[in-house]
Design a protein around this motif. Structure first.
Motif, PDB file in Angstrom:
ATOM      1  N   ALA B  30      41.383  17.761 -25.772  1.00 49.07           N
ATOM      2  CA  ALA B  30      40.570  18.535 -26.705  1.00 49.07           C
ATOM      3  C   ALA B  30      39.204  17.901 -26.906  1.00 49.07           C
ATOM      4  O   ALA B  30      38.204  18.608 -27.053  1.00 49.07           O
ATOM      5  N   GLU B  49      32.053  27.150 -27.947  1.00 53.87           N
ATOM      6  CA  GLU B  49      32.970  28.271 -28.002  1.00 53.87           C
ATOM      7  C   GLU B  49      34.271  27.859 -28.656  1.00 53.87           C
ATOM      8  O   GLU B  49      34.559  26.671 -28.809  1.00 53.87           O
ATOM      9  N   SER B  52      36.639  24.609 -27.890  1.00 57.47           N
ATOM     10  CA  SER B  52      35.894  23.583 -27.167  1.00 57.47           C
ATOM     11  C   SER B  52      36.099  22.199 -27.782  1.00 57.47           C
ATOM     12  O   SER B  52      35.577  21.222 -27.269  1.00 57.47           O
ATOM     13  N   GLY B  53      36.823  22.117 -28.885  1.00 59.95           N
ATOM     14  CA  GLY B  53      37.160  20.808 -29.428  1.00 59.95           C
ATOM     15  C   GLY B  53      36.339  20.390 -30.626  1.00 59.95           C
ATOM     16  O   GLY B  53      36.404  19.240 -31.052  1.00 59.95           O
ATOM     17  N   LYS B  54      35.586  21.313 -31.215  1.00 52.40           N
ATOM     18  CA  LYS B  54      34.716  20.962 -32.342  1.00 52.40           C
ATOM     19  C   LYS B  54      35.521  20.480 -33.540  1.00 52.40           C
ATOM     20  O   LYS B  54      35.258  19.423 -34.105  1.00 52.40           O
TER      21      LYS B  54
END
Ligand SMILES: Nc1ncnc2c1ncn2[C@@H]1O[C@H](COP(=O)(O)OP(=O)(O)OP(=O)(O)O)[C@@H](O)[C@H]1O
Ligand SMILES: Nc1ncnc2c1ncn2[C@@H]1O[C@H](COP(=O)(O)OP(=O)(O)OP(=O)(O)O)[C@@H](O)[C@H]1O
Ligand code: SF4
Ligand SMILES: [Mg+2]
Ligand SMILES: [Mg+2]
Lengths: 407, 325, 474
Positions: B30, B49, B52-54
């Protein structure tokens, strides 16, 4: 020619607290091959408008009337059975909000897309499947998707499936309810491109429901701005975007952060209204920066505003006394600490006048008089705004001829 | 500039999934090898997006998740693998504002109780002092008069008001760092901006550092000093907001900017360029640059083989692309 | 599944009591509770020691229906007529000649019901010195006839009664003999195999008067006369004559003459106490375990889940039956066993899944991020959210436990002392109440069970309506 015309459409829900006026006297038309975008904040009645057009009614309907003309014919006169057979899905179809997450997880996609055909036309299975696969192809999905289950597809693909379902009976008008709001920017753009292509190639008309003004401009030939169950401004995009007429539209456009501009967005004060007890006359007046005496101030609302000013210590020179509402337009203020009512009256009058730009309700004050040891404040009577203009029209009292106030 | 507030070096967070008795577990990568710093009093926006691992990055920095690899420094101290009981000071200095105002307040707590809890946990002040701090916090998020809101339950508040309460709760411990995870994505257009303004005020007046997670580049542009772009668990570009928007160096950032419409009636007459395909699987990401299968300028033999490193191509403007210059 | 609703307990209760099932169920529960409270106050009664004591009930008719059974038949059913010692004393005549004391007691009563009485019993209280007096009991009929029912020398000294249940022809064979002789000689009655004293004595004189199926009732003023010949001037007699009716009280009687109303009324607190206490303890413990399981996860979760599975497959009723066969446990011992075998189970699974959802809510993670410990979050944030469900589950579990207790009691394995709805039904069943038409014995205790069950079920349903968003629509 208009493919769809609504005249005075009403659709209210019954709830324990009272009627929710989700669609309140809405009139508009959609031209053949055009897209009308309906833009409004969450809960303003966009989905309900779509449901009213398609006669998808829940059990708790309080009111449902008006005229819905499809290709010139009033379909409100049809029986439920006729409506289902001739209008729903063939005349008008819909991509439901969040439908991509409501696909049946246990059925193959092809079968689900073919279903409307079998329901509405008793089509043979083979033929239905052929049509389904054609429809899926037309939204840019590869062939294997037909045999896939929903969970095997990405969000963008599922949304395409849902669009294919809406298109399978080749309706003239498709209602798109937030078709991309759950998707990523890139996927959203791909879906919008698909919708643009379909519109051009198939001569489709859309009603595009969204809360995003920027996104609306991607499809809209006309834009309708909805607020608290009513259309407040409607007109061709070319007019509405560059020169909005209604203060709400203006404020909304200014509140959108724009990528290619360094102009800072400005928020709209206050909170979105309640559709059960919406503000009187112009429902936007409590949040409007140019509202004036006629916009719909009521004594109760006025008293609440004073109460908040009092609680926050913003007394601006006078101590706002306890307010007692007498009737819709009159309230009585009691001076505090034994202040002489005559002096109090004078102080109030001055404060109302001085602060009327920041607290616009003060503009509605018409009379301030001493009465029974207190001061009676009488407010101006309200006028309900109505749509003004031709192709591009809006419902704001400031648009009346010669009625310009405050610029 | 003094010592950075937050500094990440090669931070990595993999989730283990699907392990069973006879199956080797798979790893969702992630967040993969992310390095960045956040200064006191600045906002770094993290854009990317979905998936995306934010969020994972934000939660790992706050040590709500245990990092798989790399190092997290907070105000000069290494917090990478501290145990829960040693983290109490971080829990005071660093706060989070979650995305959903409808689920980020306990529905059974009135506002004052929600705001008091952090103070009680950290043993701050007596009753009277705590009450005053609650009023100040409500005031700072423009919930005025504060006494009016202090006794309300979440269901009596609108989404925007709830989110203000959440911001006030994050502020009540006087934190130095806040992770705001899509703080306005669920709110109405008309109230979004007011929340963002409040966050900006807090950042500017109180010198709080922000990691503002969002998928909306326009918001990032208006409310952050710097923007970082994430793609499939990787930080692919990071730089000052004007420079990143006017001169995006990564092809993904370029495509992202292209894909975002501004309100303009001309839009409807043409299709908008958009990348085909979808972001890759994080379990089995593409070799080389994770973006190469969708990249319009990818070069065979390079992009699909070698992983691009983050390079500083302009002052303070980093990009992870072999071909950017 | 939708997220758990955003309601606290108070709000949930308020909303629940606003729904129709909430109002009705709540009303029923209030009525039950009022009964539980009012009965011991207005009808104090040592139920524990009295219920099983046959001698306490001898003055009630046996297997009598409720008084309101009248509405099912034409005419009125006879009520019990009791002639008390005081009534007899009013006309008491004592005469003494040659050292022999003659005591005559006489009393009359009006018999106006439309059916024959149920039984006749005479109780004689004698005080004598050395020699037992000689006593004759006679019935005077409205047609002028007098029948000697019994001539006897009572053995028991007062206050112990000498009891003569004339209708029990095996106990007092002489009576039937007298009646037969009298009827055949005076009225030419045709003899039958099994005449009934209470029929023939109250029948119009004639050929059919010995046949219980054909005899015709004679209404009017009857008299009862007791003549004692005693041998000491201090000797004395008192009598009580009972013409048992065929209906009694609001709920009738059972085979031991016990007032079923007492049983039913006193069964209510037992059922409610057992049901609520069992439900409370079981559901609360399961809630705690379920919440811990869901919240802590990992090994704890695994352990609780496996334990739940284990307890779920344990058949609790058979176990209770086994234990009951060997120990005849009291109701509290049964309760203990029920709780011990339900520490975890279905409810802990339900609660666990709710906790797993609540865990996803961002305020839980926020709490971690501002420093709340796991245990604090469990108590301050998780429990308050699941408590409304716990309430609903408790309300829904109470009927199940009322049924459980009733089933055990029905099987004769319940509390050996207390009357409970289940044990009433059990004895009714064992006495073939169904075949013999003692409908009240079955219907009324069942009504108690149904009433309590429905009350709680409605309450549970009203909680569900509030808590389950799908039902809550509108
Ligand atoms: N079945 C219903 N019963 C009662 N009220 C309803 C019902 N459906 C919707 N409403 C209410 O009607 C109003 C309008 O709802 P609607 O779904 O049309 O809004 P919307 O503009 O589509 O909002 P969103 O952008 O959130 O989808 C809301 O206040 C909503 O709570
Ligand atoms: N606890 C978890 N276990 C396994 N995988 C996880 C876990 N949390 C997140 N992931 C995965 O990690 C990836 C990154 O998720 P994350 O929530 O960080 O994305 P995001 O950028 O915040 O997305 P969004 O915009 O949708 O919030 C996703 O593929 C997600 O499925
Ligand atoms: S390295 Fe190649 S693939 Fe990766 S971003 Fe740059 S151009 Fe695209
Ligand atoms: Mg909607
Ligand atoms: Mg996220």
């Amino acid at each position: 020619m208009a493919i769809l015309e609504l005249e005075h459409l009403n659709f209210h829900y019954r709830t324990l607290r009272g009627a929710v006026r989700a669609v309140d006297d809405i009139s508009f038309e959609v031209e053949k091959g055009h897209t009308l975008a309906i833009v409004g904040e969450s809960g303003c009645g966009k989905t309900s408008t779509a449901a009213a057009i398609l006669r998808l009614l829940p059990k708790n309907v309080a009111r449902y009337d008006g005229i819905v003309r499809l290709d010139g014919k009033n379909v409100m006169e049809l029986s439920d059975e006729e409506f289902r057979k001739t209008v729903r899905w063939q005349g008008i179809s819909m991509v439901f909000q969040g439908a991509m997450n409501a696909l049946n997880p246990t059925a193959r996609v092809g079968k689900q897309v073919a279903e409307p055909l079998q329901i509405h036309f008793d089509a043979e299975k083979e033929e239905a499947m052929a049509r389904a696969s054609e429809s899926l192809r037309s939204v840019g999905l590869p062939e294997y998707v037909e045999r896939s289950y929903p969970h095997e597809l990405s969000g963008g693909m599922k949304q395409r499936v849902v669009i294919a379902m809406a298109l399978i009976l080749r309706p003239g008008l498709v209602i798109l309810d937030e078709p991309t709001s759950a998707l990523d920017v890139m996927t959203q753009t791909n879906i919008i491109n698909l919708l643009k292509r379909l519109k051009k190639e198939e001569e489709l008309s859309y009603i595009f429901i969204t809360h995003d003004l920027a996104l609306a401009s991607e499809l809209a030939d006309e834009v309708g701005i909805m607020y608290a169950g009513q259309i407040r401004e409607i007109g061709p995009s070319e007019y509405v975007y560059p020169s909005p007429k209604h203060p709400y539209t203006k404020a909304l456009l200014k509140s959108v952060p724009i990528l290619r501009s360094s102009e800072s967005p400005i928020s709209i004060p206050g909170v979105p209204p309640d559709l059960i007890e919406s503000p009187f006359a112009c429902r936007f007046h409590p949040r409007c920066s140019v509202s004036f005496e006629e916009c719909g101030w009521s004594a109760q609302e006025f008293a609440d505003i004073l109460e908040r000013l009092r609680a926050s210590g913003e007394d601006g020179g006078v101590r706002w006394g306890e307010a007692e509402v007498e009737d819709d337009l009159t309230l009585v203020l009691k001076p505090e600490d034994g202040m002489d009512p005559v002096t109090y009256r004078k102080a109030l009058e001055e404060a109302f006048h001085e602060q009327e730009e920041s607290t616009r309700a003060f503009k509605a004050v018409t009379k301030v008089e001493v009465r029974d040891g207190g001061v009676a404040v009488t407010l101006h009577e309200a006028t309900t705004p109505y749509m003004i203009g031709e192709a591009h029209r809006a419902a704001c009292l400031l648009l009346r001829k010669g009625g310009e106030k405050d610029g | 500039m003094g010592e950075p507030l937050v500094s990440l070096t090669g931070l990595t967070k993999w989730f283990e999934i699907g392990g069973g008795m006879f199956r080797r577990p798979l790893h969702v990568r992630a967040v993969d090898d992310v390095s960045l710093v956040i200064q006191r009093g600045e906002t770094l926006a993290l854009v990317g997006e979905s998936g995306s691992g934010k969020t994972t990055l934000g939660r790992t920095i706050l040590r709500l998740l245990e990092p798989t690899d790399g190092e997290i420094q907070f105000a000069g101290k290494i917090v990478t693998h501290l145990k829960d009981k040693d983290l109490k000071w971080l829990r005071r200095k660093a706060q989070m504002i979650p995305q959903d105002p409808y689920s980020s307040l306990n529905p059974t707590y009135p506002v004052n109780k929600a705001l008091e809890e952090p103070l009680v946990i950290h043993g701050l002040g007596n009753r009277q002092e705590r009450w005053e701090r609650i009023l100040t916090a409500l005031d700072s998020v423009h919930l005025t008069p504060p006494e009016f809101f202090a006794h309300k339950y979440p269901h009596m508040l609108s989404g925007g008001q709830r989110q203000r309460v959440v911001v006030a709760r994050a502020m009540i411990l006087d934190p130095e760092f806040i992770v705001a995870d899509e703080p306005v994505s669920m709110l109405d257009a008309s109230v979004k901006v007011s929340i963002l303004r409040i966050l900006k005020e807090i950042q500017e007046n109180l010198g709080v550092g922000f990691l503002h997670i969002t998928h909306d580049l326009a918001t990032a542009h208006h409310f952050a000093e710097r923007i970082g772009i994430m793609y499939a668990g990787k930080l692919v570009e990071m730089g000052p907001h004007e420079s990143l928007l006017t001169e995006p160096l990564h092809p993904y950032t370029q495509a992202l900017i292209e894909a975002i419409p501004d309100p303009d009636p001309e839009n409807r007459f043409r299709e908008r360029p958009a990348l085909p395909g979808e972001p890759p699987s994080l379990v089995n990401p593409p070799a080389g640059c994770r973006f190469h299968p969708r990249c319009p300028i990818a070069r065979e033999g390079l992009c699909d083989v070698e992983e691009p490193l983050l390079r500083e191509l302009r002052p303070g403007h980093f990009v992870a692309c072999h071909l950017a210059e | 599944m939708a997220a758990p609703p955003a309601l606290g307990i108070v709000a949930t209760l308020k909303d629940a009591f606003r729904t129709v099932p909430g109002i009705v169920g709540g009303g029923m529960l209030v009525a039950l509770l009022a009964m539980v409270v009012i009965v011991p106050i207005y009808a104090p009664f040592d139920v524990v020691s009295t219920w099983g004591d046959v001698s306490a009930w001898v003055d009630n008719p046996r297997l009598a229906g409720p008084e309101w059974s009248d509405i099912f038949v034409p005419g009125t059913l006879p009520r019990t007529i009791t002639i008390q010692p005081e009534d007899f004393r009013k006309t008491k005549v004592v005469s003494e000649t040659f050292g022999i004391t003659t005591i005559v007691l006489r009393s009359t009563f009006d018999f106006s019901a439309d059916y024959f009485p149920g039984e006749l019993t005479f109780r004689l209280f004698t005080t004598f010195k050395d020699i037992t007096p000689l006593v004759s009991v006679q019935l005077e009929r409205p047609d002028g006839e007098t029948v000697e029912l019994l001539r006897t020398t009572p053995e028991n000294q007062a206050p112990t009664a000498n009891s003569y249940p004339f209708s029990q022809t095996i106990t007092v064979p002489e009576t039937l003999r007298n009646i037969r002789a009298w009827a055949t000689s005076n009225f030419n009655a045709t003899d039958v195999a099994f005449p009934k004293p209470e029929v023939t004595l109250f029948a119009e004189g004639g050929e059919d008067m010995l046949d219980p199926h054909r005899a015709r009732l004679m209404r009017g003023e009857y008299g009862i006369r007791v003549i004692a010949v005693a041998f000491d001037s201090e000797d004395n007699i008192d009598g009580r004559f009972l013409v048992f009716g065929r209906v009694f009280g609001l709920a009738g009687t059972d085979h031991l003459r016990r007032d079923l109303l007492t049983g039913i009324l006193w069964g209510a607190p037992v059922a409610l106490a057992f049901g609520t206490v069992a439900a409370l303890i079981v559901i609360l413990t399961q809630t705690v375990f379920g919440a811990i399981s869901g919240w802590y996860g990992g090994r704890t979760d695994e352990a609780v889940q496996r334990a739940s599975d284990f307890f779920l497959i344990i058949p609790i009723l058979p176990i209770l039956i086994l234990i009951s066969i060997f120990y005849r446990p009291s109701i509290w011992a049964i309760l203990f066993v029920v709780v011990a075998f339900s520490l975890v189970g279905g409810t802990s699974k339900v609660i666990r899944s709710i906790v797993l959802q609540v865990k996803q809510e961002q305020y839980v993670e926020s709490a971690t991020s501002y420093g709340a410990s796991k245990i604090r979050i469990l108590f301050k944030h998780i429990f308050p959210r699941v408590m409304p469900y716990t309430f609903a589950l408790i309300a829904l579990a109470v009927p199940a436990y009322i049924f459980l207790e009733a089933s055990l009691a029905f099987l004769g394995l319940g509390d050996p002392v207390l009357p409970t709805w289940g044990s009433l039904l059990g004895t009714a069943y064992n006495n073939n109440a169904m075949f013999n038409g003692f409908w009240w014995w079955i219907a009324l205790p069942s009504a108690g069970i149904i009433f309590a069950t429905v009350a709680f079920a409605l309450l549970g349903y009203s909680f569900d309506k509030v808590l389950n968003p799908r039902l809550r629509e509108q």
